[in-house]
Design an enzyme around this catalytic site. Structure first.
Site, PDB file in Angstrom:
ATOM      1  N   ASP A  10       0.855  -1.196   0.000  1.00 56.80           N
ATOM      2  CA  ASP A  10       0.000   0.000   0.000  1.00 56.80           C
ATOM      3  C   ASP A  10       0.887   1.241   0.000  1.00 56.80           C
ATOM      4  O   ASP A  10       0.985   1.950   1.003  1.00 56.80           O
ATOM      5  CB  ASP A  10      -0.944  -0.040   1.213  1.00 56.80           C
ATOM      6  N   LYS A  32       0.944  -7.932  -2.920  1.00 55.55           N
ATOM      7  CA  LYS A  32      -0.383  -7.466  -3.338  1.00 55.55           C
ATOM      8  C   LYS A  32      -0.272  -6.032  -3.852  1.00 55.55           C
ATOM      9  O   LYS A  32       0.281  -5.161  -3.166  1.00 55.55           O
ATOM     10  CB  LYS A  32      -1.362  -7.499  -2.164  1.00 55.55           C
ATOM     11  N   ASP A  59      -5.221  -6.647  -6.623  1.00 52.46           N
ATOM     12  CA  ASP A  59      -6.446  -6.479  -5.821  1.00 52.46           C
ATOM     13  C   ASP A  59      -7.221  -5.254  -6.321  1.00 52.46           C
ATOM     14  O   ASP A  59      -7.158  -4.186  -5.727  1.00 52.46           O
ATOM     15  CB  ASP A  59      -6.008  -6.309  -4.349  1.00 52.46           C
ATOM     16  N   LEU A  60      -7.950  -5.424  -7.436  1.00 54.97           N
ATOM     17  CA  LEU A  60      -8.662  -4.279  -8.034  1.00 54.97           C
ATOM     18  C   LEU A  60     -10.169  -4.351  -7.820  1.00 54.97           C
ATOM     19  O   LEU A  60     -10.887  -3.418  -8.177  1.00 54.97           O
ATOM     20  CB  LEU A  60      -8.337  -4.182  -9.543  1.00 54.97           C
ATOM     21  N   LYS A  61     -10.674  -5.466  -7.297  1.00 60.81           N
ATOM     22  CA  LYS A  61     -12.082  -5.593  -6.889  1.00 60.81           C
ATOM     23  C   LYS A  61     -13.063  -5.111  -7.953  1.00 60.81           C
ATOM     24  O   LYS A  61     -13.855  -4.181  -7.720  1.00 60.81           O
ATOM     25  CB  LYS A  61     -12.338  -4.838  -5.573  1.00 60.81           C
ATOM     26  N   LEU A  62     -13.053  -5.741  -9.117  1.00 56.67           N
ATOM     27  CA  LEU A  62     -13.941  -5.311 -10.208  1.00 56.67           C
ATOM     28  C   LEU A  62     -15.416  -5.536  -9.857  1.00 56.67           C
ATOM     29  O   LEU A  62     -15.764  -6.519  -9.183  1.00 56.67           O
ATOM     30  CB  LEU A  62     -13.582  -6.063 -11.500  1.00 56.67           C
ATOM     31  N   ASP A  64     -18.998  -4.495 -12.169  1.00 54.38           N
ATOM     32  CA  ASP A  64     -19.694  -3.744 -13.227  1.00 54.38           C
ATOM     33  C   ASP A  64     -20.594  -4.739 -13.963  1.00 54.38           C
ATOM     34  O   ASP A  64     -20.737  -5.883 -13.524  1.00 54.38           O
ATOM     35  CB  ASP A  64     -18.652  -3.092 -14.166  1.00 54.38           C
ATOM     36  N   ASN A  67     -20.444  -7.747 -19.288  1.00 52.31           N
ATOM     37  CA  ASN A  67     -19.645  -7.504 -20.494  1.00 52.31           C
ATOM     38  C   ASN A  67     -18.425  -6.620 -20.205  1.00 52.31           C
ATOM     39  O   ASN A  67     -17.331  -6.867 -20.712  1.00 52.31           O
ATOM     40  CB  ASN A  67     -20.535  -6.866 -21.570  1.00 52.31           C
ATOM     41  N   THR A 120     -15.429  -5.793   5.027  1.00 51.44           N
ATOM     42  CA  THR A 120     -15.371  -5.861   6.497  1.00 51.44           C
ATOM     43  C   THR A 120     -15.677  -4.501   7.138  1.00 51.44           C
ATOM     44  O   THR A 120     -15.914  -4.417   8.330  1.00 51.44           O
ATOM     45  CB  THR A 120     -13.988  -6.348   6.982  1.00 51.44           C
ATOM     46  N   GLN A 191      -7.912  -2.227  11.921  1.00 56.76           N
ATOM     47  CA  GLN A 191      -8.509  -3.560  11.792  1.00 56.76           C
ATOM     48  C   GLN A 191      -9.273  -3.895  13.076  1.00 56.76           C
ATOM     49  O   GLN A 191      -8.820  -3.590  14.163  1.00 56.76           O
ATOM     50  CB  GLN A 191      -7.426  -4.626  11.534  1.00 56.76           C
ATOM     51  N   ARG A 212       0.737  -3.243   7.043  1.00 57.60           N
ATOM     52  CA  ARG A 212       1.537  -2.423   7.948  1.00 57.60           C
ATOM     53  C   ARG A 212       2.456  -3.184   8.911  1.00 57.60           C
ATOM     54  O   ARG A 212       3.560  -2.708   9.168  1.00 57.60           O
ATOM     55  CB  ARG A 212       0.613  -1.460   8.709  1.00 57.60           C
TER      56      ARG A 212
HETATM   57  O1  C5P Z   1      -1.974  -2.912   6.888  1.00 52.21           O
HETATM   58  P1  C5P Z   1      -2.909  -4.082   6.957  1.00 52.21           P
HETATM   59  O2  C5P Z   1      -2.219  -5.381   7.351  1.00 52.21           O
HETATM   60  O3  C5P Z   1      -4.145  -3.810   7.773  1.00 52.21           O
HETATM   61  O4  C5P Z   1      -3.360  -4.284   5.423  1.00 52.21           O
HETATM   62  C1  C5P Z   1      -4.344  -5.215   5.041  1.00 52.21           C
HETATM   63  C2  C5P Z   1      -4.547  -5.149   3.566  1.00 52.21           C
HETATM   64  O5  C5P Z   1      -5.648  -5.980   3.230  1.00 52.21           O
HETATM   65  C3  C5P Z   1      -4.870  -3.759   3.026  1.00 52.21           C
HETATM   66  O6  C5P Z   1      -4.297  -3.665   1.716  1.00 52.21           O
HETATM   67  C4  C5P Z   1      -6.385  -3.750   2.966  1.00 52.21           C
HETATM   68  O7  C5P Z   1      -6.872  -2.912   1.944  1.00 52.21           O
HETATM   69  C5  C5P Z   1      -6.686  -5.219   2.632  1.00 52.21           C
HETATM   70  N1  C5P Z   1      -8.023  -5.675   3.031  1.00 52.21           N
HETATM   71  C6  C5P Z   1      -8.453  -5.666   4.355  1.00 52.21           C
HETATM   72  N2  C5P Z   1      -9.721  -6.108   4.670  1.00 52.21           N
HETATM   73  C7  C5P Z   1     -10.537  -6.552   3.712  1.00 52.21           C
HETATM   74  C8  C5P Z   1     -10.120  -6.578   2.374  1.00 52.21           C
HETATM   75  C9  C5P Z   1      -8.841  -6.116   2.082  1.00 52.21           C
HETATM   76  O8  C5P Z   1      -7.712  -5.274   5.239  1.00 52.21           O
HETATM   77  N3  C5P Z   1     -11.723  -7.035   4.021  1.00 52.21           N
END
Ligand code: C5P
Length: 233
Positions: A10, A32, A59-62, A64, A67, A120, A191, A212
Site C-alpha cells: 500500500d 499485493k 487487488d482491483l475488486k472489479l 460492473d 460484459n 469488512t 482492523q 503495515r
Molecule cells: O496494513 P494491513 O495489514 O491492515 O493491510 C491489510 C490489507 O488488506 C490492506 O491492503 C487492505 O486494503 C486489505 N483488506 C483488508 N480487509 C478486507 C479486504 C482487504 O484489510 N476485508
C-alpha cells in the site's frame, strides 16, 4: 494446500514500492498491488515487479455489468498475475463473464480469480438498513461464497476466523485469502477482528495478506521472515 504470506504494497507510487522491495535483496515475497498503487503507477508497476520475480495478487475488486468486467479481465489476463479479484455482489453472471475474460484461448487459465464477499467495513446494521440485505453478515458471506463457487471461481477474501467454515461448507480446496493479521501485541490500527499468523495457519487460511506489520516495521525483511515462519512453514 499451499500457504503463503502476501505483503500488501500500500504505497503511493512506483518509487516508494521499489525502494521498499530493495530491502529484500535475493528474497521474493508474494506481493499485493491494490487500487492506490495501480491507479498511481499503472500496469507498468505490475510488469516491473514481475520482472523482479515476485508473485502478484492484483487487488482491483472489479464490479460492473458482465460484459464490461469480461473485457477488463481480458486486459488483465495479459499481465499474467497470479491472482486477481472482483466483488461477488456483481452476481453469478458477472463472475462467470470475468472468468471467461481471464481464460486464454488455450483454456489454461494462469490467474486465480477470487471474490470479495461483504466488505469488512460494513456493519450488520448498514447491511440490513442501507443495502436492504436481511440476515447476518456471516450468512451473506457464506451465500456469496457459494455463488462464487457456483460461478467457478477459485476462492474468496474473508477473515481468518471464517476460513474453517468456508472450507467445511464450500469446499476444502476453496482458497481463503485473509487480511486482518497482526503479530501478538502489535498495533491493530483500523482492523477490528485480528489474528496472528500462527492462528491463521491453525484456522486453515491459504494466504494471509499483511500490510503495515511488515511495511511499517523497523526491519521489514525480518518481519516478513517471522510471518513466513509462523504461517507458511
Ligand atoms: O496494513 P494491513 O495489514 O491492515 O493491510 C491489510 C490489507 O488488506 C490492506 O491492503 C487492505 O486494503 C486489505 N483488506 C483488508 N480487509 C478486507 C479486504 C482487504 O484489510 N476485508
Amino acid at each position: 494446500m499451499n500457504r503463503d504470506v502476501i505483503i500488501a504494497c500500500d504505497f503511493p507510487g512506483m518509487k516508494e514500492t521499489l525502494s521498499f522491495l530493495d530491502h529484500f535483496e535475493g528474497e521474493k515475497p508474494y506481493l499485493k498491488i491494490g487500487m492506490e498503487l495501480y491507479y498511481a503507477a499503472g500496469p507498468e508497476i505490475v510488469r516491473e515487479i514481475k520482472k523482479r520475480g515476485h508473485k502478484i495478487f492484483l487487488d482491483l475488486k472489479l464490479h460492473d455489468i458482465p460484459n464490461t468486467v469480461k473485457s477488463a479481465m481480458k486486459v488483465l489476463k495479459d499481465l499474467n498475475v497470479d491472482m486477481t479479484n472482483l466483488h461477488a455482489g456483481g452476481g453469478i453472471q458477472m463472475m462467470e463473464a470475468a472468468l471467461e475474460g481471464l481464460t486464454p484461448a488455450s483454456g489454461e487459465r494462469q490467474t486465480k480469480l477470487i471474490a470479495v464477499t461483504m466488505l469488512t467495513s460494513l456493519t450488520n446494521e448498514a447491511m440490513n438498513n442501507e443495502l436492504l440485505i436481511p440476515g447476518t453478515v456471516p450468512e451473506t458471506v457464506m451465500h456469496y461464497a457459494a455463488n462464487a463457487k457456483k460461478a467457478g471461481l477459485d476462492g474468496i477474501v474473508c477473515s481468518p476466523l471464517e476460513s474453517p467454515i468456508v472450507h467445511e461448507k464450500i469446499a476444502p480446496d476453496f482458497i481463503t485469502v485473509t487480511p486482518g493479521v497482526r503479530f501478538a501485541g502489535g498495533d491493530v490500527g483500523d482492523q477490528k477482528r485480528v489474528t496472528t499468523p500462527a492462528k491463521a495457519k491453525e484456522l486453515g487460511s491459504n494466504f494471509i495478506v499483511v500490510g503495515r506489520p511488515i511495511t511499517k516495521a523497523e526491519n521489514p525483511v525480518e518481519a516478513w521472515k517471522i510471518c513466513m515462519k509462523d504461517f507458511a512453514e
